[in-house]
Design a protein around this motif. Structure first.
Motif, PDB file in Angstrom:
ATOM      1  N   LEU A 132     -74.821 -52.796 -22.839  1.00 55.75           N
ATOM      2  CA  LEU A 132     -74.084 -53.842 -23.213  1.00 55.75           C
ATOM      3  C   LEU A 132     -74.028 -55.066 -22.279  1.00 55.75           C
ATOM      4  N   VAL A 133     -74.002 -54.621 -20.959  1.00 57.55           N
ATOM      5  CA  VAL A 133     -73.664 -55.518 -19.840  1.00 57.55           C
ATOM      6  C   VAL A 133     -74.161 -57.035 -20.184  1.00 57.55           C
ATOM      7  N   PRO A 134     -75.439 -56.941 -20.158  1.00 53.72           N
ATOM      8  CA  PRO A 134     -76.219 -58.442 -20.490  1.00 53.72           C
ATOM      9  C   PRO A 134     -75.834 -59.012 -21.694  1.00 53.72           C
ATOM     10  N   VAL A 135     -75.497 -58.465 -22.925  1.00 49.43           N
ATOM     11  CA  VAL A 135     -74.951 -58.970 -23.858  1.00 49.43           C
ATOM     12  C   VAL A 135     -73.744 -59.624 -23.567  1.00 49.43           C
ATOM     13  N   THR A 136     -72.726 -58.741 -23.035  1.00 49.35           N
ATOM     14  CA  THR A 136     -71.421 -59.670 -22.824  1.00 49.35           C
ATOM     15  C   THR A 136     -71.432 -60.682 -21.660  1.00 49.35           C
ATOM     16  N   ILE A 137     -72.399 -60.533 -20.822  1.00 45.35           N
ATOM     17  CA  ILE A 137     -72.367 -61.790 -19.745  1.00 45.35           C
ATOM     18  C   ILE A 137     -72.730 -62.794 -20.549  1.00 45.35           C
ATOM     19  N   ILE A 138     -73.832 -62.953 -21.317  1.00 45.71           N
ATOM     20  CA  ILE A 138     -74.528 -64.101 -21.933  1.00 45.71           C
ATOM     21  C   ILE A 138     -73.279 -64.699 -23.205  1.00 45.71           C
ATOM     22  N   LEU A 139     -72.835 -63.810 -23.930  1.00 48.29           N
ATOM     23  CA  LEU A 139     -71.769 -64.268 -24.858  1.00 48.29           C
ATOM     24  C   LEU A 139     -70.578 -64.821 -24.226  1.00 48.29           C
ATOM     25  N   PHE A 140     -70.103 -64.057 -23.462  1.00 48.81           N
ATOM     26  CA  PHE A 140     -68.763 -64.473 -22.809  1.00 48.81           C
ATOM     27  C   PHE A 140     -68.918 -65.743 -22.164  1.00 48.81           C
ATOM     28  N   ASN A 141     -69.730 -65.920 -21.331  1.00 51.86           N
ATOM     29  CA  ASN A 141     -70.082 -67.372 -20.531  1.00 51.86           C
ATOM     30  C   ASN A 141     -70.346 -68.277 -21.967  1.00 51.86           C
ATOM     31  N   PHE A 142     -71.363 -68.507 -22.852  1.00 52.18           N
ATOM     32  CA  PHE A 142     -71.489 -69.396 -23.683  1.00 52.18           C
ATOM     33  C   PHE A 142     -70.355 -69.993 -24.536  1.00 52.18           C
ATOM     34  N   PHE A 143     -69.548 -68.758 -25.002  1.00 48.64           N
ATOM     35  CA  PHE A 143     -68.418 -68.857 -25.838  1.00 48.64           C
ATOM     36  C   PHE A 143     -67.374 -69.447 -25.067  1.00 48.64           C
ATOM     37  N   THR A 144     -67.243 -68.892 -23.870  1.00 45.61           N
ATOM     38  CA  THR A 144     -65.932 -69.505 -22.888  1.00 45.61           C
ATOM     39  C   THR A 144     -66.081 -71.056 -22.665  1.00 45.61           C
ATOM     40  N   VAL A 145     -67.347 -71.361 -22.362  1.00 43.54           N
ATOM     41  CA  VAL A 145     -67.767 -72.696 -22.008  1.00 43.54           C
ATOM     42  C   VAL A 145     -67.512 -73.464 -23.303  1.00 43.54           C
ATOM     43  N   ILE A 146     -67.981 -73.118 -24.392  1.00 41.39           N
ATOM     44  CA  ILE A 146     -67.611 -73.854 -25.706  1.00 41.39           C
ATOM     45  C   ILE A 146     -66.031 -74.141 -25.861  1.00 41.39           C
ATOM     46  N   LEU A 170     -73.230 -76.828 -21.884  1.00 38.55           N
ATOM     47  CA  LEU A 170     -73.950 -75.643 -22.376  1.00 38.55           C
ATOM     48  C   LEU A 170     -75.323 -75.461 -21.495  1.00 38.55           C
ATOM     49  N   LYS A 171     -75.901 -76.810 -21.133  1.00 34.30           N
ATOM     50  CA  LYS A 171     -77.135 -76.638 -20.502  1.00 34.30           C
ATOM     51  C   LYS A 171     -77.091 -75.939 -19.019  1.00 34.30           C
ATOM     52  N   ARG A 172     -75.946 -76.503 -18.555  1.00 38.51           N
ATOM     53  CA  ARG A 172     -75.476 -75.906 -16.921  1.00 38.51           C
ATOM     54  C   ARG A 172     -75.349 -74.313 -17.147  1.00 38.51           C
ATOM     55  N   THR A 173     -74.647 -74.120 -18.385  1.00 37.34           N
ATOM     56  CA  THR A 173     -74.194 -72.480 -18.696  1.00 37.34           C
ATOM     57  C   THR A 173     -75.495 -71.834 -18.675  1.00 37.34           C
ATOM     58  N   LEU A 174     -76.419 -72.299 -19.420  1.00 41.00           N
ATOM     59  CA  LEU A 174     -77.718 -71.636 -19.539  1.00 41.00           C
ATOM     60  C   LEU A 174     -78.681 -71.168 -18.256  1.00 41.00           C
ATOM     61  N   ILE A 175     -78.351 -72.554 -17.528  1.00 42.63           N
ATOM     62  CA  ILE A 175     -79.050 -72.401 -16.059  1.00 42.63           C
ATOM     63  C   ILE A 175     -78.459 -71.122 -15.297  1.00 42.63           C
ATOM     64  N   ASP A 176     -77.094 -71.210 -15.342  1.00 39.51           N
ATOM     65  CA  ASP A 176     -76.354 -70.397 -14.491  1.00 39.51           C
ATOM     66  C   ASP A 176     -76.569 -68.937 -15.058  1.00 39.51           C
ATOM     67  N   ILE A 177     -76.717 -68.679 -16.361  1.00 38.90           N
ATOM     68  CA  ILE A 177     -76.930 -67.541 -16.974  1.00 38.90           C
ATOM     69  C   ILE A 177     -78.325 -66.798 -16.526  1.00 38.90           C
ATOM     70  N   LEU A 178     -79.611 -67.801 -16.571  1.00 40.54           N
ATOM     71  CA  LEU A 178     -80.508 -67.569 -16.067  1.00 40.54           C
ATOM     72  C   LEU A 178     -80.675 -67.370 -14.250  1.00 40.54           C
ATOM     73  N   LYS A 179     -79.792 -67.898 -13.615  1.00 40.43           N
ATOM     74  CA  LYS A 179     -79.752 -67.563 -12.410  1.00 40.43           C
ATOM     75  C   LYS A 179     -78.847 -66.351 -12.050  1.00 40.43           C
ATOM     76  N   ASN A 180     -77.813 -65.850 -13.089  1.00 38.14           N
ATOM     77  CA  ASN A 180     -76.871 -64.979 -12.729  1.00 38.14           C
ATOM     78  C   ASN A 180     -77.572 -63.608 -12.106  1.00 38.14           C
ATOM     79  N   PRO A 181     -77.121 -63.210 -10.876  1.00 37.71           N
ATOM     80  CA  PRO A 181     -77.606 -61.944 -10.360  1.00 37.71           C
ATOM     81  C   PRO A 181     -77.457 -60.805 -11.218  1.00 37.71           C
ATOM     82  N   LEU A 182     -76.463 -60.648 -11.969  1.00 40.87           N
ATOM     83  CA  LEU A 182     -76.342 -59.524 -12.908  1.00 40.87           C
ATOM     84  C   LEU A 182     -77.493 -59.576 -13.977  1.00 40.87           C
ATOM     85  N   ILE A 183     -77.520 -60.630 -14.574  1.00 43.62           N
ATOM     86  CA  ILE A 183     -78.717 -60.822 -15.419  1.00 43.62           C
ATOM     87  C   ILE A 183     -80.073 -60.562 -14.917  1.00 43.62           C
ATOM     88  N   ILE A 184     -80.345 -61.128 -13.775  1.00 43.19           N
ATOM     89  CA  ILE A 184     -81.520 -60.997 -12.979  1.00 43.19           C
ATOM     90  C   ILE A 184     -81.745 -59.244 -12.767  1.00 43.19           C
TER      91      ILE A 184
END
Length: 324
Positions: A132-146, A170-184
């Motif tokens: 669940l970690v990748p799911v929560t990282i992505i959704l938490f970040n996107f929704f919090t930014v919104i 949102l564009k910056r958040t997408l880039i941050d998610i792709l660069k996020n060490p936990l996602i990587i």
């Protein structure tokens, strides 16, 4: 007595580690600049290795659970929508409303999930939580930014600048998610697992050693950031946000998860995701968007302390009902 001992053994190691961090900080053995540096080190490397190691251990062909991921995703989204509508009608202060909305759906799952799930169910719990970690990282970040970008705009007349601000964020958040060490770390672990890549013994041993330091250090740092002196400001509102995060949301969602048929490690992973305290990153993002940082800090500190009690109660109740 057996139920209480089971719950105590799950919570006590985390409580001890967080309390140790608070004690070290109060003794002056760790400064704010040290915490900033160590948080960066832990996030970029130690937890990333821990996530990689955890996802690597999952056999996705046999253990992948799309129902678990789908329920988690839908629950996060609906929680955000429902409480956004509710607080839009009940809280006039935009900054205060924003913190309540974010507190409703965003938990400190990254730091809490892996150690607590492991304490509860061993390797099986670790695998369910890691899924669940990748799911929560992505959704938490996107929704919090919104939510935060919306509430950082003026009440009226934001016009094109507000739309552009949302798009840019949102564009910056997408880039941050792709660069996020936990996602990587998650993606690399999943790839290695799916391709059955066998790491050399010396490399696997080294990764295990580094990975084992991730959660203890993150919990120590979490305790080091708790400041009881700041809890005297607007304590009633902070308690309300904590009640929402620790009692109301899990009180609604956990029975739904039980009715959906989840038990054992899967239910434990979902419980932690929705019953953990407010995320420390709520405070960081509140500062970035200038959305009542003092109140955000209070909700993080107070929910961290109270979660030790609410988690104990939740685990005891689920154990008593035979769901754990």
């Amino acid at each position: 007595m057996g139920i209480l001992l089971f719950s105590f053994n799950a919570i006590a190691p985390m409580l001890f580690t967080v309390a140790l961090g608070w004690f070290i900080s109060r003794r002056g053995h760790i400064k704010e600049q040290d915490i900033t540096f160590l948080n960066r080190l832990t996030f970029r490397y130690l937890l990333a290795f821990h996530i990689f190691n955890s996802t690597l251990s999952i056999d996705y062909y046999a253990e992948f659970n799309p129902r678990l991921i789908l329920l988690c995703s839908v629950s996060i989204f609906l929680t955000m929508i429902v409480f956004w509508l509710f607080f839009a009608a009940t809280i006039k202060d935009r900054a205060r409303r924003c913190i309540f909305i974010v507190s409703s759906f965003r938990s400190n799952n990254i730091i809490y999930a892996l150690p607590l799930a492991t304490n509860l169910f061993g390797q099986a719990g670790l695998k369910a939580a890691a899924m669940l970690v990748p799911v929560t990282i992505i959704l938490f970040n996107f929704f919090t930014v919104i939510v935060m970008v919306y509430h950082s705009q003026p009440e009226k007349g934001s016009g094109d600048s507000g739309d552009w601000g949302m798009k840019t964020a949102l564009k910056r958040t997408l880039i941050d998610i792709l660069k996020n060490p936990l996602i990587i770390g998650s993606v690399l672990g999943i790839i290695c697992s799916l391709l059955h890549i066998k790491l050399p013994a010396f490399l696997r041993s080294g990764i295990n050693s580094v990975a084992s330091t991730g959660t203890p250090i993150s919990l120590v740092l979490l305790g080091a950031q708790v400041d009881f002196k700041k809890l005297s400001q607007d304590i009633k509102s902070a308690l309300g946000a904590c009640l929402l995060r620790l009692v109301i949301v899990p009180g609604i969602l956990i029975p739904i998860m039980v009715l959906a048929g989840f038990r054992g490690p899967d239910l434990g992973a979902l419980m932690v995701a929705f019953a953990a305290p407010c995320a420390v990153t709520n405070l960081v993002m509140a500062r970035n968007y200038n959305i009542d940082p003092p109140f955000a800090a209070q909700t993080v500190y107070l929910s961290t302390v109270l979660s030790m009690v609410t988690m104990f109660v939740a685990i005891s109740l689920l154990r008593y009902l035979g769901l754990f």
